[in-house]
Design an enzyme around this catalytic site. Structure first.
Site, mmCIF file in Angstrom:
data_model
loop_
_atom_site.group_PDB
_atom_site.id
_atom_site.type_symbol
_atom_site.label_atom_id
_atom_site.label_comp_id
_atom_site.label_asym_id
_atom_site.label_seq_id
_atom_site.Cartn_x
_atom_site.Cartn_y
_atom_site.Cartn_z
ATOM 1 N N ARG A 120 9.518 -23.264 -36.494
ATOM 2 C CA ARG A 120 9.210 -23.307 -35.059
ATOM 3 C C ARG A 120 10.254 -22.543 -34.250
ATOM 4 O O ARG A 120 9.919 -21.867 -33.277
ATOM 5 C CB ARG A 120 9.085 -24.759 -34.597
ATOM 6 C CG ARG A 120 7.819 -25.389 -35.144
ATOM 7 C CD ARG A 120 7.568 -26.815 -34.710
ATOM 8 N NE ARG A 120 6.198 -27.173 -35.101
ATOM 9 C CZ ARG A 120 5.656 -28.372 -34.976
ATOM 10 N NH1 ARG A 120 6.356 -29.351 -34.448
ATOM 11 N NH2 ARG A 120 4.403 -28.584 -35.351
ATOM 12 N N GLN A 138 3.726 -29.299 -29.323
ATOM 13 C CA GLN A 138 5.184 -29.380 -29.190
ATOM 14 C C GLN A 138 5.561 -30.432 -28.151
ATOM 15 O O GLN A 138 6.494 -31.214 -28.342
ATOM 16 C CB GLN A 138 5.778 -28.023 -28.758
ATOM 17 C CG GLN A 138 5.436 -26.856 -29.663
ATOM 18 C CD GLN A 138 5.903 -27.030 -31.092
ATOM 19 O OE1 GLN A 138 6.975 -27.571 -31.334
ATOM 20 N NE2 GLN A 138 5.087 -26.597 -32.043
ATOM 21 N N TYR A 162 0.303 -20.723 -32.629
ATOM 22 C CA TYR A 162 0.535 -21.089 -34.037
ATOM 23 C C TYR A 162 1.830 -21.863 -34.256
ATOM 24 O O TYR A 162 2.611 -22.024 -33.353
ATOM 25 C CB TYR A 162 0.364 -19.907 -34.980
ATOM 26 C CG TYR A 162 1.209 -18.667 -34.842
ATOM 27 C CD1 TYR A 162 2.424 -18.644 -34.187
ATOM 28 C CD2 TYR A 162 0.752 -17.487 -35.439
ATOM 29 C CE1 TYR A 162 3.167 -17.478 -34.120
ATOM 30 C CE2 TYR A 162 1.503 -16.313 -35.377
ATOM 31 C CZ TYR A 162 2.707 -16.326 -34.717
ATOM 32 O OH TYR A 162 3.442 -15.186 -34.654
ATOM 33 N N GLU A 163 1.959 -22.394 -35.444
ATOM 34 C CA GLU A 163 3.080 -23.287 -35.806
ATOM 35 C C GLU A 163 3.124 -24.503 -34.875
ATOM 36 O O GLU A 163 4.185 -24.999 -34.523
ATOM 37 C CB GLU A 163 4.393 -22.486 -35.751
ATOM 38 C CG GLU A 163 5.478 -22.970 -36.681
ATOM 39 C CD GLU A 163 5.087 -22.867 -38.148
ATOM 40 O OE1 GLU A 163 5.118 -23.911 -38.792
ATOM 41 O OE2 GLU A 163 4.737 -21.765 -38.639
ATOM 42 N N GLY A 164 1.918 -24.992 -34.520
ATOM 43 C CA GLY A 164 1.793 -26.109 -33.580
ATOM 44 C C GLY A 164 1.667 -25.586 -32.169
ATOM 45 O O GLY A 164 2.624 -24.997 -31.641
#
Lengths: 597, 597
Positions: free
Chosen positions: A295, A446, A439-441
């Site tokens: 992240r 978050q 992406y990546e959450g």
């Protein structure tokens, strides 16, 4: 084309003057990592980025990747650039020396990620994903797997992927359907289809290692029943060469808004041989141990894009002549002044720059704490560093990727109509930056991570890792006249953040929906206070340097103070709206019935 | 593909229930324009948009326009769609009956512009630019020119362009270099190159009429030396058919971020025959008389895109299942709930919707005032309406185009990874919306227009046209318990807007740079207050309808109130940050020397 020169002086300012990077060499394993060595590394990284990666950014976007019968070709020049990258040893930078890595601190790889993203975000996806796979395998793979595969990821001859998403699930991985059946050969046979697989298929490396989330027979429902498997494209021979093709194929690549030179594949696994990584049903945990670094890396993409956007906009604004200055000096020899004289153009430039500089300080701080969390001999110090990283990660990921998009859009706006045209290179930044918020959450996820997991953890222990140093700094500089334009506004914003924190915690305890309703505005409020804290500290360092004579760099240090003052006067006030929205509560979010949307 | 159904009920609510559109038929020339007729028109417009234009939006983006040897081809289906559009008489909607027009009110064409932009913004550029040329020619052309050319623009067989920008100037048109030389045949010969010419060359019509800004020999420097010329692609024969080719050619088309189906040409004029429109050296004035309508039209593009973005996001959020509701009801038969249960998803949807609905009310109000400004028998009433239009135009242009981009980005975010993929149609909305913040005067220029021209005009006369009705409404409803969640927050925000107004005016008087430094934040503050006023009035209408029994539409009116409450609690607070930034002044904008950027 977009303009980019790595801001080495700014980077050194943060690494060495703000964060005292020299302390890194006191950590076990980092004895060689002196400031001088780090400087040498980032100087070389700047050359790689400026000379090799940047010139391929616009053409890579225009050409994109091509798919034909399962074969994916990257744009012209990418293969050669990748070969130069691995020849330079860049894929091994922050890797374990046991497997051929250079063992450089995370701080250095964080700076490197920023530089690569600034020059060519799409290109950076390939080594970036490999490094993610490296970390997962390094942390959780068996000794045999590590010995067999890690040297290939480290030297860059093989690349890696993370295969998580399926068409029915992205955020909610508990819903995955890919299956793993026990098998005599490799241990497991993997069957299923994964989508949105970055670097899933391409022509840069001789082999591709997929790390795949799948469910074993009879596994528990939801995320507790997910396991992680290593599935190579080609099964390695005994000599470590790519051997027989495994049952993995790329069905198509996506037509995306941006990062077009990064191949995003639909990957089919048809009884492919796979090896278990970590324990059965611990796949999500394996993912989570590397989530903070991943992240942060996406945050660095946002930051890197913001820097290029700012530089491109500033270059255009100094060059383009349009209109006369409404006040102040104008050049009587010219029919028009450069647009940088116009206050509203400066507003756009300074909003981007003041947040980019603060975001750089915050992310390098986090990068250094990653090193301390991993290497400090004192477990209490490791825990403290780990807490801070855990707290700052969702904030950095969301705030820096929002910044990437905002700064790219500001660059387009500064360019006027030219900004909308491909050849100028700034509309590409908008398109490339947009995925980082997803992406990546997603950034919404978050925010939920921040309010739902981090905020209440151990009765606020993580929060104190941030609030205490801020409060200490503010108390120590309360009477510092030279910092009055920094300390006062930050203290006010911190007070509101603390009030918002207590409110969100109290309401969320009673009704979890209330915490979720506040999440995004709370995160934005937090990120503004964190940036303000960075500006306080940067201003203090700059003031001290000026008082000490500045060694011929007075204008550099003065610019730090000037940009910081802009942040305090004209960016930090945004916290006020976010505070009010947090305090307003979530009631009005839930009034409308679903059918009325 | 993006989802869009024209929100006819919402449109009728604004036109008839909020704005009393029936009063239009009391204006001379609009006797036929009853609410029933207007409804019939927008219902047909909805069919055109949904059945013909929307299905070409995604394919038009993927294919784009093609250029070969000076010939430009629009994407597949565009020619046929355009033929259907002119067969339906849509190009003549708001045109003068003397030249074949239908003479419908501006309010109706404003609604029409929204609908077309929602379905296919790029397609809408072709008739949109023609209408701009129609207006310029109608207002300033000689009787002979009007008689010869207007019927062709009205029936849509010929199209029009506006040729203003050159490579060295966009905002600052005083710098143009295109020359006009007196000539025996047409009066003038035009020579020069124009860039960014929307619909400059294409295959939809048999002729194209360029309205070109150029300088006569010996003309004064700057904008006072610019004249406007009509330059047809083909010189008309005596029978009114396209005859000999004029000296106009398209050198290339641009590779743009979005509106790819709209051909944006570089246009070369090589001694092309041109006819003067308006008086010599009055070209900028000719442009300005039609600027309000053109800027409102760009605002409607932003609004139309925001509506489609909202609808697409809401449809996805109702359908996509991911995660379980953190509170409240969940469906136990399903492994995941539709994401519309999640507060942060609702936040994104409601931010878009609450601003879109308020923006619609504001823009239709402005459309109606355009009609009153043109047609009201009482000159005082015409002036009053014209004042309000002049004041609201920069606010609408900037606020609605910012909204278009924000709502499109929110739609991408709601879609997660799928939002980044072309086939889903929402990333296109981001790319298409982006230009609206730039052309027809960047949003920064709109803000300067507001603070520099409109704010101080006749000691604040324009401002009073807005402040008075707002203050009256708030005073009348101060004790109205049913509106307490609306009136209180709006009154507070209005107070701050008034304070900011006085501050900007006072500081700007002393230092014009200060007004410029405040401009963008002041405009945003103003637009939030204007939207809040619209919500007050819409909530009041909805409350009255509910009290009167709502005629089976209780949920429609209740939704208005619910969405309005969301706006008040969670969008209007943004005014607070803009207020603080305005009050902070411009000093920190000007600290950094140019070389330090």
């Amino acid at each position: 084309m977009a303009s980019y020169t790595a801001p080495l002086r700014d980077m050194r300012f943060v690494m060495h003057e703000l964060l005292d990077s020299s302390s890194l060499s006191t950590l076990p394993g980092y004895e060689q990592a002196t400031p001088e060595l780090m400087d040498a590394v980032i100087e070389e990284a700047a050359k790689l980025a400026q000379d090799i990666l940047l010139p391929l950014n616009l053409s890579g976007d225009a050409e994109g990747c091509t798919y034909e019968n399962g074969v994916v070709r990257t744009p012209k020049g990418f293969k050669d650039a990748y070969a130069q990258m691995i020849a330079g040893g860049w894929t091994s930078l922050a890797c374990d020396p046991e497997f051929g890595g250079q063992g450089m601190p995370k701080l250095v790889s964080t700076v490197f990620e920023e530089i690569v993203s600034s020059a060519n975000t799409a290109f950076g996806m390939y080594p970036g994903l490999s490094h993610g796979a490296y970390r997962a395998l390094h942390a959780h793979g068996s000794e045999a797997l590590k010995k067999q595969y890690l040297p290939k990821l480290v030297d860059g001859t093989w690349s890696g992927t993370m295969c998580l998403t399926e068409s029915q699930c992205g955020t909610d991985l508990g819903l995955i359907r890919t299956r793993a059946e026990p098998d005599a050969d490799s241990g497991f046979r993997i069957t299923g289809t994964k989508i949105f697989i970055s670097a899933g298929e391409h022509d840069l490396t001789e082999n591709i290692l997929h790390l795949v989330l799948a469910k074993l027979p009879g596994a528990p429902a939801g995320t507790r029943g997910i396991s992680l498997f290593l599935v190579p494209k080609f099964l390695p021979t005994a000599e470590g060469r790519p051997g027989a093709r495994n049952g993995v194929s790329c069905g198509s690549i996506e037509h995306k808004m941006g990062i077009k030179a990064s191949a995003t594949g639909v990957m089919h696994f048809d009884g492919a041989q796979g090896w278990l990584v970590g324990r059965e049903n611990s796949g999500m945990r394996c993912m989570f141990t590397m989530m903070n670094a991943a992240r942060l890396a996406v945050g660095m993409q946002g930051l890197g894009l913001a820097e290029t956007a700012y530089q491109s906009a500033a270059a255009y604004a100094r060059d383009r002549r349009q209109g006369k200055s409404v006040g102040g000096k104008t050049d009587p020899a010219q029919v028009a002044d450069p647009i940088i004289v116009h206050p509203d153009v400066r507003r756009m430039l300074l909003e981007s720059r003041s947040m980019t500089e603060a975001g750089r300080a915050l992310s390098y701080w986090c990068g250094m704490e990653l090193d301390r969390a991993e290497r400090h001999p004192d477990p209490a110090m490791r825990q403290e560093a780990d807490d801070l990283v855990a707290l700052l990660t969702p904030i950095l990921k969301a705030a820096l990727t929002d910044l990437g998009s905002d700064a790219a859009n500001a660059a387009v706006q500064v360019h006027g109509g030219h900004g909308y045209i491909h050849e100028w290179g700034v509309e590409q930044l908008v398109r490339d930056a947009r995925i980082c918020q997803i992406y990546e959450g997603t950034n919404g996820i978050q925010a939920l991570d921040l309010v739902g997991r981090k905020l209440g953890q151990d009765t606020g222990r993580l929060l104190r890792r941030f609030f205490h140093p801020v409060a200490e700094f503010l108390a120590a500089h309360e009477q510092d006249a030279a910092l009055s334009e920094f300390v006062g506004p930050t203290a006010k914003a911190l007070g509101r953040l603390q009030q918002a924190t207590m409110t969100v915690a109290a309401r969320g305890m009673a009704r979890p929906e209330e915490a979720a309703a506040a999440a995004t505005d709370y995160l934005r409020l937090f990120s503004l206070v964190a940036m303000a804290f960075m500006w306080c500290r940067m201003a203090e360092v700059a003031q001290r340097a000026l008082q000490a004579g500045a060694n011929g760099e007075a204008s550099f240090y003065q610019a730090k103070i000037d940009v910081g003052k802009f942040f305090m006067a004209r960016v930090l006030p945004r916290h006020s709206s976010h505070f009010q929205v947090v305090m307003a509560g979530g009631e009005t979010l839930m009034l409308l019935p679903e059918v009325a949307f």
